[in-house]
Design a protein around this motif. Structure first.
Motif, mmCIF file in Angstrom:
data_model
loop_
_atom_site.group_PDB
_atom_site.id
_atom_site.type_symbol
_atom_site.label_atom_id
_atom_site.label_comp_id
_atom_site.label_asym_id
_atom_site.label_seq_id
_atom_site.Cartn_x
_atom_site.Cartn_y
_atom_site.Cartn_z
ATOM 1 N N GLN A 1 -33.263 18.973 88.006
ATOM 2 C CA GLN A 1 -32.801 17.701 88.487
ATOM 3 C C GLN A 1 -33.939 16.891 89.480
ATOM 4 O OE1 GLN A 1 -29.821 17.178 86.224
ATOM 5 N NE2 GLN A 1 -29.976 15.573 87.750
ATOM 6 N N TYR A 2 -34.245 15.802 88.715
ATOM 7 C CA TYR A 2 -35.439 15.090 89.666
ATOM 8 C C TYR A 2 -34.819 13.661 89.715
ATOM 9 C CZ TYR A 2 -38.820 18.367 87.847
ATOM 10 O OH TYR A 2 -39.418 19.588 87.696
ATOM 11 N N ARG A 3 -35.356 12.959 91.032
ATOM 12 C CA ARG A 3 -34.920 11.600 91.243
ATOM 13 C C ARG A 3 -36.107 10.845 91.528
ATOM 14 N NH1 ARG A 3 -33.658 9.197 95.969
ATOM 15 N NH2 ARG A 3 -33.399 11.389 97.059
ATOM 16 N N SER B 1 -32.561 8.947 88.119
ATOM 17 C CA SER B 1 -32.274 10.333 88.182
ATOM 18 C C SER B 1 -32.275 11.065 86.800
ATOM 19 C CB SER B 1 -30.832 10.848 88.928
ATOM 20 O OG SER B 1 -30.741 10.409 90.240
ATOM 21 N N TYR C 1 -38.511 13.497 93.948
ATOM 22 C CA TYR C 1 -37.589 14.665 94.402
ATOM 23 C C TYR C 1 -37.478 15.602 93.238
ATOM 24 C CZ TYR C 1 -37.122 11.351 98.379
ATOM 25 O OH TYR C 1 -37.117 10.526 99.533
ATOM 26 N N GLU C 2 -37.376 16.633 93.847
ATOM 27 C CA GLU C 2 -37.107 17.911 92.775
ATOM 28 C C GLU C 2 -35.798 18.423 93.604
ATOM 29 O OE1 GLU C 2 -38.173 22.248 91.668
ATOM 30 O OE2 GLU C 2 -39.955 20.697 91.340
ATOM 31 N N GLY C 3 -34.368 18.053 93.016
ATOM 32 C CA GLY C 3 -33.473 18.393 93.616
ATOM 33 C C GLY C 3 -33.145 17.594 94.989
ATOM 34 N N GLU C 4 -32.884 18.350 96.172
ATOM 35 C CA GLU C 4 -33.157 17.729 97.442
ATOM 36 C C GLU C 4 -34.527 17.715 98.028
ATOM 37 O OE1 GLU C 4 -30.588 15.722 98.389
ATOM 38 O OE2 GLU C 4 -29.547 16.162 96.685
ATOM 39 N N ASN C 5 -35.361 18.298 97.293
ATOM 40 C CA ASN C 5 -36.876 18.628 97.893
ATOM 41 C C ASN C 5 -37.639 17.335 97.742
ATOM 42 O OD1 ASN C 5 -36.012 21.174 99.068
ATOM 43 N ND2 ASN C 5 -36.405 21.951 96.840
ATOM 44 N N ASP C 6 -38.175 16.642 98.762
ATOM 45 C CA ASP C 6 -39.125 15.683 98.469
ATOM 46 C C ASP C 6 -40.459 16.492 98.004
ATOM 47 O OD1 ASP C 6 -41.128 13.529 98.656
ATOM 48 O OD2 ASP C 6 -40.335 13.083 100.628
#
Length: 135
Positions: free
Chosen positions: A40-42, A33, A58-63
């Protein structure tokens, strides 16, 4: 970090040798992360059953994973990180036994490194376009 961001390990080991040989039928997953431009990215990258590579972004919670690993990797490098594995390694990820002498690099490598480091590749692209137009 290097594996999560770029799918590479420092000593250029092939993917099939990253997983412990005694657990080769298990999944291997690395997650990282980070924040870029206040977003925020993961990243999740790994090997399913020790063989099939995958990359999730992922950008935040968005795939925001693209349809292929190479498309996702290109998006990650070009739009989010703004650097490739070589630039990252030369500027952020050095060990005590690893050094990069800028003056010993080939001219083309120096140019690429500086363009990547300062995000000025557009000027090289413009120069090439002008040169093509003149020819």
């Amino acid at each position: 970090m290097l594996y999560a961001l770029f799918g590479e390990v420092q000593n250029k080991i092939k993917n099939e040798f990253i997983v412990n040989r005694y657990v080769a039928d298990k999944d291997m997953r690395v997650s990282l992360s980070f924040e870029a431009k206040d977003v925020q990215y993961r990243i999740a990258r790994g090997l399913a059953k020790g063989k099939t590579s995958y990359l999730e972004l992922y950008e935040g919670e968005n795939d925001i994973t693209k349809s292929t690993i190479s498309e996702t990797q290109a998006f990650l490098e070009n739009e989010i990180l703004r650097c490739n594995a070589a630039t990252f390694s030369r500027t952020m990820f050095l060990t005590s036994s690893q050094t990069y002498n800028f003056y010993e690099m080939k001219k083309s490598d120096k140019k690429e490194f500086v363009e990547q480091l300062f995000d000025i590749g557009v000027f090289g692209d413009m120069h090439q376009a002008i040169h093509r137009d003149i020819l």
